[in-house]
Design an enzyme around this catalytic site. Structure first.
Site, PDB file in Angstrom:
ATOM      1  N   SER A 150       0.808  -1.220   0.000  1.00  0.00           N
ATOM      2  CA  SER A 150       0.000   0.000   0.000  1.00  0.00           C
ATOM      3  C   SER A 150       0.841   1.270   0.000  1.00  0.00           C
ATOM      4  CB  SER A 150      -0.946  -0.005   1.199  1.00  0.00           C
ATOM      5  OG  SER A 150      -0.230  -0.232   2.399  1.00  0.00           O
ATOM      6  N   ASP A 175       4.812  -7.844   6.286  1.00  0.00           N
ATOM      7  CA  ASP A 175       5.428  -9.070   6.817  1.00  0.00           C
ATOM      8  C   ASP A 175       5.841  -8.858   8.270  1.00  0.00           C
ATOM      9  OD1 ASP A 175       6.340 -10.967   4.216  1.00  0.00           O
ATOM     10  OD2 ASP A 175       6.032  -8.852   3.789  1.00  0.00           O
ATOM     11  N   HIS A 223       0.064   5.059   6.867  1.00  0.00           N
ATOM     12  CA  HIS A 223       0.509   5.211   5.493  1.00  0.00           C
ATOM     13  C   HIS A 223       1.129   6.596   5.256  1.00  0.00           C
ATOM     14  CE1 HIS A 223      -2.383   1.855   5.150  1.00  0.00           C
ATOM     15  NE2 HIS A 223      -1.559   1.448   4.193  1.00  0.00           N
TER      16      HIS A 223
END
Length: 1474
Positions: free
Chosen positions: A403, A517, A658
């Site tokens: 993203s 991850d 983000h």
């Protein structure tokens, strides 16, 4: 008697429910007393410390001691999840009522400490709780609760304080499905809840209402049962966009935030006697956090307790300052009222509700820039080397990642959290192309200043599938596991786009992954290990490396993600922490300095180090037009700060996770500068607070920097290391063009016409060990599919010789080949569907998967594209042949291979199939045993036991060599049958280059440099030779193909000639398949190892070996007398050829005549009783009579017993006897003429009488009862040469019309005859003696009439009368009977397989050396013998039927257990050959 644990648990549960359940009023509501297991709960509060005060008149000064009754509305169901363990989900649903009771009991007990007179808790009854309760279902519960409280005489409804808990599941509500929704909007489901609360406010005085969102209760329960967290809201609500964790987190936040805003608005605080408080269950919890003594109690009880504690604390804590998060191992503290704050907190009495004023965000204006460089021109000529690549030479830009590359929230306005779902790809740092560099700083916009014609960048918003995304194929929420599929799609898009010259345009691809991850790493450490992380990146890079010419890849290392904690922990910043926790729990949920956090930080470093190691290996610098350059500028990036020293949230989207456009611009600058910094001198720490200037390429180094133009030596390289061997080839073909018009015939197929390449097989094709270093034995499990001789596509022909790389010289758009390493399921395996360890039995599954992939892949036009499919199988079957010569027989091998090829022939248009002769395992026996100091001798047994562990010149080795030849013959026969040359667009060509392999030798010893470290699998050196030989074979005409491989030869690649430009087939080779050689006899080859008799004559029939049989005999009719078996014309068709009889004939030997006695004579040459010739004097113990019916069986049995008793050659007491009974055809054929005389009852009674005689008179006897065949098939057999007709010889079947009721009735009678003979053998009487057994042999149960090539009945199986069997038919019956005898009861073949093969005779195995009976098949326990009175026949049938059913069940259980044991065995590819 021992009670099973599951039954004990059920009993206790029922006892508990019965004990605790009581009713109040009209049974609508239920109360529960305190469960025993919770009485010792460590409750820390001391009520006596709170000064007494009269009951409050205001809900905002309400104390715990004022509460008089506790009630609940709703249920505690969890949202069903597809990944949740089904049994657990159903258990939870059944116990929703119990959960409510437990939660309310704990809460009520807490309150009792302060208010002893509190009334028993109230929960909806089971009848009122719906399995999928929604908000609109809560209204009726609320009305019933109110009515119950009004009627309760112990409660003063007007004056007593009530605590009401409304349970609902936000996760089951449908939230807005797009970011276009405004935060204030309420869904219809929310409106239903508002109406419910309005009703309670109107009807219930003096009430404190907890609105309890139990979404996370389900997640806590599910967290131990699934990998990917809670079920996504999009799935529940069927929202059109793809589900993701971000979507779930944002939408849940939206729902909860909407409620908080509504309730804090004062809507339910208009009266002093009523309020509603929003309570959310703790976000994440494990049983270890519960302050309960760890006993054997259920986890559901612990979760219920946790919810109760959460509710309690929520009422005690100031609203808006609730403890939201507990880490693994952290116990939940129970909060207590204090003297200062003795009351329940409401929105009005909470003086802490108004949070600290938010720090003003720094201006978020978009950051443009400019770049003025003295030289912004491209190279004078298009460079051929990536090390001489100028920025202006770049024509195509692409990106892969998550993203952060997709641009989620990059353009969102402050506070618009829902808009974080929007992917602002046009603002993405590495590929966004919105506007231009003066307003939007991205790598793409920087490069456009050098080359305005750059393409590939993304614009606007949308997901990766939108047109505006173009070559930005990053996927929001992606982990490294998805990179290979992203890379595959990127390559396909570049190939398909007409604006891109795929071969000549220079491309730059930026890859950035790893944050997700790390965020998930603590939930599954093995899955998110650094090794797996870099392996996934490696697979994606392998795809790019193998398929894309002229590429510069930026590999940006993962950032140091722990700095995110600073933003999360700073209370002055208004971040949606619920969202942050959901997005990155492993970074945020642990305490500072905890072991878990230290582990995460270390893993973060390992990700970075392993990424460095991957690039430093040099594996992506094998071509001059490709490189991967590590850009490390984010490795040590700190959290940007404000002038006040606080984390600067202006760099982040509204979710505080983000990047906002400001951060994207700063990161783009850093990436650009990193690209121009020499390898080895690149910045690893970039302070985003500072706006750095864009640097320019220097005059001395105008290129994007690579290891070579930086004069950089990879740390892993050593000056003394030898250069990597070159396994490439040169192709000097002049004509590489496709056909002038698209070919429609496989016989006119040029190499350039091939568009798809594929392969199936075993580990040789999968590529095990091809790239393994000589001393790295464990690496043999690695499947180097990109190097596989027939399906690999790594690099190019210049450095890697494979069939696809050769074909790509003719057609660069070839697809289907594999790249890199991985299993058949990996994306980069593509159409290389070979499976390590595969045998012929599994080949059909492989081709089915292959065909499905070809049909579904958008890159392949399944109907139009020409395909080359290479198949190689057989070595693993041979390596296991000695363990089960029946299972791995040449006949079975051929049948499995035929099934797979038939499937391809039936399903695949336009295909040329290369059928490669398997590699003779004798070859690697030579290598293995000739290099005992270098090969893993200790693994010989597991690698190929049947060949590596037998002695030289031993019978076992000789037998294996013969089996290898038979396998090869079967392959050749299959192809040369012509069955695959019935269509113009399909053929199978045998490529025989492996039929003989000439090894290389060093000092007289086989050269292991051609093999992987296990000395079994070929390495790349060998595969290169395999590829060359395969290609050359494909261009050689049939009949002249090279049938040997010389590993030492300097093999050059052939070229199609002008005269013969096609891949060779039988037709364009003018080749005629050799006619099948005349069959001299119907004998069989005996391939069983020497097996003697038992050490001493067995006393038990259940331990009877073939060699123990001394006497053979038979009862029956003309099929056992072998009428017509040897007849050549009508003159002698009625002769009884007893010596050829399937069950009792003994003419000649097995090699010339296949009969049961001739098979047995291989085990015991001194067998007695078989018949020979045609004379009755030589009948031996064949007492069958032509025309006999079942009623004749007792008399035949008596005759047989007398002959045995009178024979001087037979020791009646000591000799083991094998007797075969086959009768009933004449009964069926005459049934319609006299149903009573030939009834099923008479048939079975006659069989029973014969068996009774044997049971009484014969010691040591094994009786075969062969089920009668299905006679309806005889109607198909007709011809001018038939001596008689079916109508005359079997009127009951021959005279009936097709589909007539009479024929259907005869079919039914036929089945009843079969069932009768089968069931009679289960009579308990025949199981009482240890030396007597009756076994039904059912190979005729489903009779298959053999057909010829034209699909008509094959009359060679029948005598000249077309009714009795010929010698060929008798041979097939003998094989079927023998094989049935070696198959366990319940697993016997129930159909005849009349196909000619000299190797169909099964062998006893070392594990199962005996003839199978009911007992040694595992269906009966050994029981003491006892006599039973005779019983009526029909009672026997009933008992037998019951025994049969039990037997079937036992067989199923046995097979299930056996299969489960097989599945539990660990798979070791090192110990698996091909």
């Amino acid at each position: 008697m021992r009670l099973q644990p599951s039954l004990l648990l059920l009993a206790l549960l029922l006892l508990k429910v019965t004990t605790i359940q009581a009713t109040l009023g009209n049974n609508s509501w239920e109360e529960q007393t305190w469960p025993e297991g919770l009485k010792n709960f460590p409750f820390p509060c001391r009520p006596e410390e709170i000064p007494f005060s009269p009951p409050s008149e205001s809900v905002h000064s309400l104390r715990i001691s004022d509460i008089r009754v506790v009630g609940a509305i709703g249920n505690l169901e969890t949202t069903p999840d597809a990944k949740m363990v089904l049994k657990r989900q159903k258990w939870i649903e059944r116990n929703q009522m119990q959960t409510c009771m437990q939660v309310m009991t704990v809460l009520s007990d807490f309150i009792k400490k302060f208010s002893p007179s509190v009334l028993p808790l109230l929960c909806p009854s089971r009848e009122k709780v719906l399995p999928r309760m929604r908000n609109e279902d809560l209204g009726p519960q609320a009305r019933e609760l109110v009515q119950h409280m009004k009627k309760n005489q112990k409660l003063n409804f007007r004056n007593d304080w009530k605590l009401i808990n409304v349970f609902f599941n936000a996760q089951s509500q449908c939230h807005p499905c797009s970011s276009s929704q405004k935060e204030g909007n309420m869904t219809s489901s929310m409106q239903e809840l508002i109406r419910l609360l309005d009703y309670l406010q109107k009807e219930v005085p003096k009430a404190f209402v907890n609105l309890v969102d139990i979404s996370e209760l389900g997640n806590s329960i599910q967290s131990n049962n699934q990998e990917n967290g809670p079920r996504d809201i999009n799935e529940v609500c069927e929202c059109p966009q793809e589900p993701s964790r971000l979507t779930t987190a944002v939408q849940r936040w939206y729902y909860q935030n909407s409620w908080e805003k509504l309730l804090t608005s004062g809507r339910y605080d208009t009266k002093d006697t009523f309020t509603v408080i929003y309570q959310s269950f703790l976000h994440e919890m494990e049983p270890s956090v519960f302050p309960i003594k760890q006993t054997s109690g259920s986890s559901l009880k612990k979760l219920s307790t946790a919810l109760a504690v959460s509710l309690w604390n929520g009422m005690i804590d100031p609203t808006g300052k609730k403890e939201e998060f507990f880490t693994t191992g952290q116990r939940i503290p129970v909060k207590c009222p204090t003297q200062k704050h003795p009351y329940l907190f409401t929105y009005r009495n909470n003086n802490k509700l108004s949070s600290t004023p938010e720090i003003k965000r720094i201006s978020e204006t978009r950051e443009g820039t400019e770049i003025r460089c003295p030289d912004m021109d491209p190279s004078n000529a298009v460079p051929t080397s990536v090390h001489h690549l100028r920025p202006a030479d770049i024509k195509v830009i692409g990106a892969l990642g998550d993203s952060l590359t997709a641009g989620n929230g990059a353009g969102s306005t402050p506070g618009n959290i829902l808009d974080v779902l929007t992917q602002y790809r046009g603002l993405s740092w590495s590929i966004g192309g919105n506007e231009n560099i003066s307003t939007v700083t991205t790598l793409a916009n920087i490069l456009r200043e050098f080359n305005p014609s750059l393409i590939g960048f993304s614009t606007g918003t949308g997901n990766q599938n939108s047109a505006a995304a173009f070559l930005n194929q990053a996927v929001a929420g992606a982990t490294s596991e998805t990179l290979p599929s992203q890379a595959r799609r990127l390559v396909d898009l570049m190939k398909e786009n007409k604006r891109i010259n795929f071969q000549d345009d220079w491309k730059i691809v930026t890859l950035f992954i790893g944050g997700n991850d790390l965020c998930d790493s603590c939930s599954d450490p093995p899955r998110y290990s650094s090794q797996n992380f870099t392996a996934h990146i490696g697979k994606a890079l392998d795809i790019l490396h193998a398929e894309v010419p002229r590429v510069f890849v930026n590999l940006v290392t993962v950032l140091s993600i722990v700095s995110l904690r600073e933003l999360y922990q700073e209370e002055s910043i208004n971040c949606p922490r619920v969202i942050l926790r959901s997005l990155c729990p492993c970074v945020l949920k642990f305490k500072d300095n905890s072991t878990e956090l230290t582990t995460l930080i270390e893993l973060n470093k390992q990700y970075q180090e392993e990424t460095h190691r991957l690039v430093d290996s040099g594996r992506y610098d094998t071509r001059d037009d490709f490189t991967v350059v590590l850009q490390p500028f984010l490795e040590q990036v700190p959290m940007p700060k404000t002038p006040e020293g606080l984390p600067d949230s202006s760099f982040f989207a509204p979710d505080c996770f983000h990047f906002h456009s400001k951060a994207h611009a700063r990161v783009a600058r850093s990436l650009w500068n990193n690209m121009l910094e020499p390898v080895g001198e690149k910045k690893k720490e970039e302070n985003l607070e500072n706006i750095v200037d864009l640097i320019c390429p220097s005059e001395s180094q105008p290129y994007l920097r690579t290891y070579k133009n930086s004069n950089y030596t990879y740390p892993t390289a050593t000056p003394t290391s030898s250069p990597k061997p070159d396994y490439g080839s040169q192709l000097w073909c002049e004509d590489r063009a496709p056909s002038a018009s698209f070919p429609t015939s496989v016989h006119a197929l040029k190499p350039a016409d091939i568009q798809v390449v594929a392969a199936v097989g075993d580990s040789l094709t999968a590529g095990n060990g091809i790239g393994s270093k000589p001393d790295d034995l464990p690496d043999v499990i690695t499947q180097y599919r990109g190097l596989s001789y027939s399906a690999g596509g790594d690099a190019s022909l210049e450095s890697v010789t494979t069939l696809p790389n050769i074909l790509r010289e003719f057609n660069m758009n070839l697809t289907g080949f594999a790249v890199g390493v991985g299993s058949a399921d990996d994306a980069n395996a593509f159409l290389n569907q070979a499976v390590p360890g595969a045998k012929a039995e599994g080949l059909k599954k492989q081709v089915q998967t292959l065909v499905q992939k070809m049909k579904s892949d958008p890159r392949i036009n399944f109907q139009r594209d020409w395909k080359v499919i290479t198949l190689l199988i057989g070595t693993t079957d041979l390596c296991d042949y000695c363990t089960d010569s029946n299972l791995y027989s040449a006949t079975n091998f051929s049948a499995y291979l035929r099934d797979a090829l038939d499937f391809l022939h039936r399903e695949v248009p336009r295909a040329l199939v290369n059928l490669v002769d398997f590699m003779n395992p004798i070859i690697f026996r030579q290598v293995f045993l000739g290099n005992q100091d270098k090969c893993p001798m200790t693994q010989a047994c597991s690698l190929c036991n049947c060949l590596l562990t037998v002695r030289e010149d031993s019978p076992e080795l000789a037998r294996m060599k013969e089996v290898v030849k038979v396998y090869q013959t079967k392959i050749r026969e299959l192809v040369e049958s012509g069955r695959y040359d019935t269509r113009e667009d399909f053929t199978i060509v045998l490529q025989p280059f492996l039929e003989e392999v000439k090894l290389a030798f060093q000092d007289g010893i086989p050269d292991v440099s051609f093999f992987a470290p296990d000395c079994i699998h070929p390495n790349q050196k060998f595969h290169s030779q395999l590829s060359r030989a395969l290609w050359n074979n494909m261009l050689q005409p049939l009949g002249k193909k090279m049938d040997f491989l010389d590993l030492t030869a300097d093999t050059t690649l052939s070229c199609p000639s002008l005269e013969e430009p096609f891949l060779r087939t039988y037709r364009n080779s003018n080749y005629t398949y050799p006619a099948n050689p005349a069959i001299e006899n119907w004998g069989s080859d005996f391939l069983c190892p020497e097996q003697g008799s038992s050490n001493s004559a067995p006393s038990s029939v259940h331990q009877l070996r073939p060699a123990d049989i001394k006497v053979v005999a038979a009862l029956g009719d003309s099929l056992t007398t072998a009428v017509g078996a040897g007849a050549k014309n009508n003159s002698n068709w009625s002769t009884a050829w007893r010596g050829l009889s399937w069950s009792i004939g003994g003419d000649g030997t097995l090699e010339t005549h296949t009969t049961l006695p001739n098979i047995l004579k291989k085990f015991n040459p001194h067998l007695h009783g078989f018949s020979t010739g045609t004379q009755e004097e030589a009948a031996g113990l064949n007492v069958a009579v032509e025309g006999a019916i079942a009623q004749d069986m007792p008399s035949q049995a008596r005759i047989l017993v007398d002959r045995m008793k009178n024979s001087s050659e037979i020791n009646l007491d000591q000799d083991w006897k094998l007797i075969t009974i086959f009768v009933g055809s004449n009964d069926l054929c005459q049934y319609c003429e006299n149903p009573e005389a030939h009834s099923v009852k008479n048939y079975v009674q006659s069989l029973q009488q014969a068996l009774d005689i044997f049971y009484k008179e014969l010691p040591r006897a094994f009786i075969n009862v062969v089920e009668i065949m299905e006679l309806v098939g005889l109607r198909q057999i007709q011809g001018e040469k038939c001596a008689v007709t079916t109508q005359s010889i079997c009127p009951c079947f021959g005279r009936s019309l097709d589909n007539s009721p009479e024929l259907q009735e005869m079919k039914n009678i036929n089945r009843h005859f079969q069932s009768g003979s089968s069931l009679i053998t289960y009579h308990h009487q025949y199981m009482e003696r240890e030396d007597f057994a009756v076994v039904v042999q059912p190979f005729f149960q489903s009779t298959v009439v053999p057909l010829d090539d034209k699909g008509k009945p094959d009359l060679s199986f029948f005598s000249v009368d077309c009714f009795h069997f010929s010698e060929r038919g008798h041979a097939e019956m003998a094989i079927a009977l023998w094989n049935n005898m070696l198959e366990p009861v319940g697993q016997k073949q129930t159909y005849n397989n009349f196909t000619h093969s000299r190797t169909k005779v099964k062998c006893p195995t070392s594990e199962n050396p005996y003839f199978f009976t009911m007992r040694n098949s595992g269906l009966l326990r050994k029981e003491a013998s006892h006599k039973t009175p005779s019983v009526p026949f029909w009672a026997v049938l009933v008992a037998a039927a019951a025994s049969f059913i039990v037997g079937v069940v036992l067989v199923m259980l046995w097979r299930t257990k056996k299969c489960s044991r097989r599945e539990e065995r660990p798979i070791s590819l090192v110990a698996t050959v091909f």
